[in-house]
Design a protein around this motif. Structure first.
Motif, PDB file in Angstrom:
ATOM      1  N   HIS B   8       0.702  -0.651   0.082  1.00 13.83           N
ATOM      2  CA  HIS B   8       0.080  -0.057  -0.230  1.00 13.83           C
ATOM      3  C   HIS B   8       1.222   1.280   0.194  1.00 13.83           C
ATOM      4  O   HIS B   8       1.705   1.119   0.593  1.00 13.83           O
ATOM      5  CB  HIS B   8      -0.885  -0.124   1.445  1.00 13.83           C
ATOM      6  CG  HIS B   8      -1.895  -0.941   0.848  1.00 13.83           C
ATOM      7  ND1 HIS B   8      -2.475  -2.623   1.596  1.00 13.83           N
ATOM      8  CD2 HIS B   8      -3.329  -0.556   0.329  1.00 13.83           C
ATOM      9  CE1 HIS B   8      -3.053  -3.014   1.649  1.00 13.83           C
ATOM     10  NE2 HIS B   8      -4.385  -1.568   0.586  1.00 13.83           N
ATOM     11  N   SER B  11      -0.548   7.350   0.467  1.00 18.07           N
ATOM     12  CA  SER B  11      -0.665   8.702   0.628  1.00 18.07           C
ATOM     13  C   SER B  11      -0.672   9.018  -1.660  1.00 18.07           C
ATOM     14  O   SER B  11      -0.525   9.487  -1.808  1.00 18.07           O
ATOM     15  CB  SER B  11       0.277  10.007   0.307  1.00 18.07           C
ATOM     16  OG  SER B  11       0.699   9.481   0.499  1.00 18.07           O
ATOM     17  N   LYS B  13      -3.532   9.114  -3.389  1.00 13.41           N
ATOM     18  CA  LYS B  13      -4.067  10.326  -4.140  1.00 13.41           C
ATOM     19  C   LYS B  13      -3.788  11.571  -4.418  1.00 13.41           C
ATOM     20  O   LYS B  13      -3.455  12.085  -5.450  1.00 13.41           O
ATOM     21  CB  LYS B  13      -5.560   9.999  -3.037  1.00 13.41           C
ATOM     22  CG  LYS B  13      -5.969  10.906  -4.262  1.00 13.41           C
ATOM     23  CD  LYS B  13      -7.815  10.877  -2.753  1.00 13.41           C
ATOM     24  CE  LYS B  13      -8.464  11.765  -3.815  1.00 13.41           C
ATOM     25  NZ  LYS B  13     -10.270  11.606  -2.741  1.00 13.41           N
ATOM     26  N   GLN B  14      -2.971  11.774  -2.952  1.00 15.50           N
ATOM     27  CA  GLN B  14      -1.747  12.805  -3.892  1.00 15.50           C
ATOM     28  C   GLN B  14      -1.364  12.865  -4.026  1.00 15.50           C
ATOM     29  O   GLN B  14      -0.633  13.908  -5.024  1.00 15.50           O
ATOM     30  CB  GLN B  14      -1.820  13.387  -1.557  1.00 15.50           C
ATOM     31  CG  GLN B  14      -0.914  15.320  -2.040  1.00 15.50           C
ATOM     32  CD  GLN B  14      -1.735  16.018  -2.409  1.00 15.50           C
ATOM     33  OE1 GLN B  14      -2.720  16.465  -2.046  1.00 15.50           O
ATOM     34  NE2 GLN B  14      -1.115  16.769  -3.081  1.00 15.50           N
ATOM     35  N   PRO B  48      -4.448   3.733  -9.596  1.00 10.25           N
ATOM     36  CA  PRO B  48      -5.103   5.233  -9.928  1.00 10.25           C
ATOM     37  C   PRO B  48      -7.009   5.244  -9.916  1.00 10.25           C
ATOM     38  O   PRO B  48      -7.307   5.480  -9.199  1.00 10.25           O
ATOM     39  CB  PRO B  48      -4.877   6.208 -11.147  1.00 10.25           C
ATOM     40  CG  PRO B  48      -3.566   5.411 -11.304  1.00 10.25           C
ATOM     41  CD  PRO B  48      -3.730   3.690 -11.279  1.00 10.25           C
ATOM     42  N   ASN B  50      -8.924   3.417  -8.383  1.00  9.59           N
ATOM     43  CA  ASN B  50      -9.509   3.062  -6.883  1.00  9.59           C
ATOM     44  C   ASN B  50      -9.496   4.869  -6.142  1.00  9.59           C
ATOM     45  O   ASN B  50     -10.424   4.660  -4.865  1.00  9.59           O
ATOM     46  CB  ASN B  50      -8.491   2.793  -5.529  1.00  9.59           C
ATOM     47  CG  ASN B  50      -8.049   0.907  -6.017  1.00  9.59           C
ATOM     48  OD1 ASN B  50      -9.092   0.330  -6.238  1.00  9.59           O
ATOM     49  ND2 ASN B  50      -7.079   0.303  -6.467  1.00  9.59           N
ATOM     50  N   HIS B  51      -8.611   5.429  -6.003  1.00  6.86           N
ATOM     51  CA  HIS B  51      -8.961   7.025  -5.998  1.00  6.86           C
ATOM     52  C   HIS B  51      -9.539   7.733  -7.024  1.00  6.86           C
ATOM     53  O   HIS B  51     -10.103   9.227  -6.613  1.00  6.86           O
ATOM     54  CB  HIS B  51      -7.364   7.454  -5.844  1.00  6.86           C
ATOM     55  CG  HIS B  51      -6.716   6.896  -4.715  1.00  6.86           C
ATOM     56  ND1 HIS B  51      -7.108   7.041  -3.228  1.00  6.86           N
ATOM     57  CD2 HIS B  51      -5.720   5.809  -4.800  1.00  6.86           C
ATOM     58  CE1 HIS B  51      -5.773   5.405  -2.747  1.00  6.86           C
ATOM     59  NE2 HIS B  51      -5.356   5.335  -3.677  1.00  6.86           N
ATOM     60  N   TYR B  52      -9.600   7.476  -8.348  1.00  4.38           N
ATOM     61  CA  TYR B  52     -10.216   8.339  -9.708  1.00  4.38           C
ATOM     62  C   TYR B  52     -10.951   7.611 -11.153  1.00  4.38           C
ATOM     63  O   TYR B  52     -10.083   7.194 -10.418  1.00  4.38           O
ATOM     64  CB  TYR B  52      -9.748   9.549 -10.556  1.00  4.38           C
ATOM     65  CG  TYR B  52      -8.520  10.719  -9.369  1.00  4.38           C
ATOM     66  CD1 TYR B  52      -9.639  11.386  -8.904  1.00  4.38           C
ATOM     67  CD2 TYR B  52      -7.310  10.397  -8.841  1.00  4.38           C
ATOM     68  CE1 TYR B  52      -8.947  13.007  -7.850  1.00  4.38           C
ATOM     69  CE2 TYR B  52      -7.039  11.366  -7.786  1.00  4.38           C
ATOM     70  CZ  TYR B  52      -7.605  12.647  -7.592  1.00  4.38           C
ATOM     71  OH  TYR B  52      -7.172  12.935  -6.769  1.00  4.38           O
ATOM     72  N   LYS B  53     -12.273   7.662 -10.776  1.00  9.05           N
ATOM     73  CA  LYS B  53     -12.756   6.413 -11.289  1.00  9.05           C
ATOM     74  C   LYS B  53     -12.674   6.817 -13.119  1.00  9.05           C
ATOM     75  O   LYS B  53     -12.585   5.690 -13.343  1.00  9.05           O
ATOM     76  CB  LYS B  53     -14.441   6.669 -10.806  1.00  9.05           C
ATOM     77  CG  LYS B  53     -15.200   7.848 -11.798  1.00  9.05           C
ATOM     78  CD  LYS B  53     -17.049   7.529 -11.620  1.00  9.05           C
ATOM     79  CE  LYS B  53     -17.716   8.211 -12.625  1.00  9.05           C
ATOM     80  NZ  LYS B  53     -16.817   9.458 -12.881  1.00  9.05           N
TER      81      LYS B  53
END
Lengths: 203, 203
Positions: B8, B11, B13-14, B48, B50-53
């Motif tokens: 994992h 962070s 997303k950032q 990606p 998982n954080h932005y569709k």
DNA sequence: ATGTCAATATTGACAGCGTCAACTTAATAG
DNA sequence: CTATTAAGTTGACGCTGTCAATATTGACAT
């Protein structure tokens, strides 16, 4: 019984442009792919490369045609010699805006950097004609004697292009737009023209 | 000896946004692909999602951040309370234009319809703040008492955005641009502001 | 008429893209 | 300790632009 298509299309280059225009109106710039054009015309996916070396070249040719149409619209409106000087200048703005509202995808393509090569000589030539016509009208109307004609022309084109572009992205939505025009744009032009005449409005 | 990466990221997303910004500056909007971002961060090509569709959602988030930066720049300049009223209004124009010249790809992304969703609530919110701040400044400066504040604000934003956009496509190339600014833009602003004051220049 | 050449179209391949489904890993809550 | 779930991986699919190799055809010289 199926008619066999002739191996050579005969006028594929023109057919590619026609199909591109249709696809542009229907599906936007992203829908105008080499393969979709080829499908539309009924040729193989690699046939277009014989006439345009890559997608950008084809779309640049299309954009050049569209810009010529736009310029022709302006010139046609200006061929009426009885127009007052101030309305002659605003013809540029109104024709451009109404063109964009009527054919949003065409206007979008014109300025789409990734798809169109804005260094193409033929495209540059049409743009220069447009700009020169705008300058000539501003200079000929005797506007802004104390200001640089180029600055006025660039300001006008910038304002109209900017407003058009922002409207196409959904900003400044106007309920008062109708067949007779866009009141907001007219108010902006009124402001702009009064300024260029350097005339005080409260006289 | 090679450090095994933790499964994992922590962070991501950032990190995706950071990498997107770098790719944007370096390779333009078309270079900001999902897979290139993933490579840059060092995750698999499907991480990606998982954080932005989808790509548009990610680029819209990036555009929202960039627009916030732009707004912050304007507000920072306006925090100086000693500025004359006319220069306060032109701050909007100059900050926006200089931002676009310094980071052309960022400015391009902001208005790239195919890549960014301009109906996104968060992006709309920032844009509204920008527009409201512009209106407030125009109204507060006591400009154009006889004109609609919205029309003046829209005209100003349109002119600056249009000029900026046209400049980014290569039009109106100026030799006189330098570190101290863009003389042509200043001339346009001078014209615009004199008009809004409804003051006759030959007094 | 015949043969040759160049233009034009086809086919197949390649890499890159966005996106989805199936699967694996790890962290956390109960 | 276990169950759940969030987060990351892998592999696939169909789409894209572009290129190389091949096939077809019209035109023109002989």
């Amino acid at each position: 019984m199926k008619m066999k298509q002739p191996f050579h299309h005969g006028s594929l280059k023109q057919a590619l442009l026609d199909a591109s225009g249709i696809l542009l109106d229907q599906h936007g710039p992203d829908g105008v792919t080499i393969r979709a054009i080829a499908r539309q015309v009924g040729v193989s996916h690699a046939a277009p490369v014989n006439h345009y070396k890559d997608r950008e070249t084809l779309l640049t040719a299309l954009a050049t045609i569209l810009f010529k149409d736009l310029l022709a619209s302006v010139q046609e409106k200006l061929s009426n010699k009885n127009l007052p000087a101030s309305t002659r200048v605003s013809v540029f703005a109104i024709v451009l805006f109404e063109y964009a509202m009527a054919y949003p995808n065409r206007y979008r393509l014109l300025w789409h950097t990734g798809l169109v090569n804005h260094n193409d000589p033929q495209l540059l030539d049409v743009m220069d004609q447009f700009y020169d016509a705008c300058c000539a009208e501003i200079a000929g109307a005797g506007m802004c004697p104390e200001r640089d004609v180029e600055t006025v022309a660039i300001a006008l084109w910038s304002m109209v292009h900017g407003y058009t572009d922002l409207r196409l992205t959904g900003m400044f939505e106007e309920k008062n737009d109708n067949v007779s025009g866009c009141p907001r744009l007219e108010a902006m032009l009124d402001m702009f023209l009064n300024q260029s005449h350097a005339k005080s409005p409260q006289e």
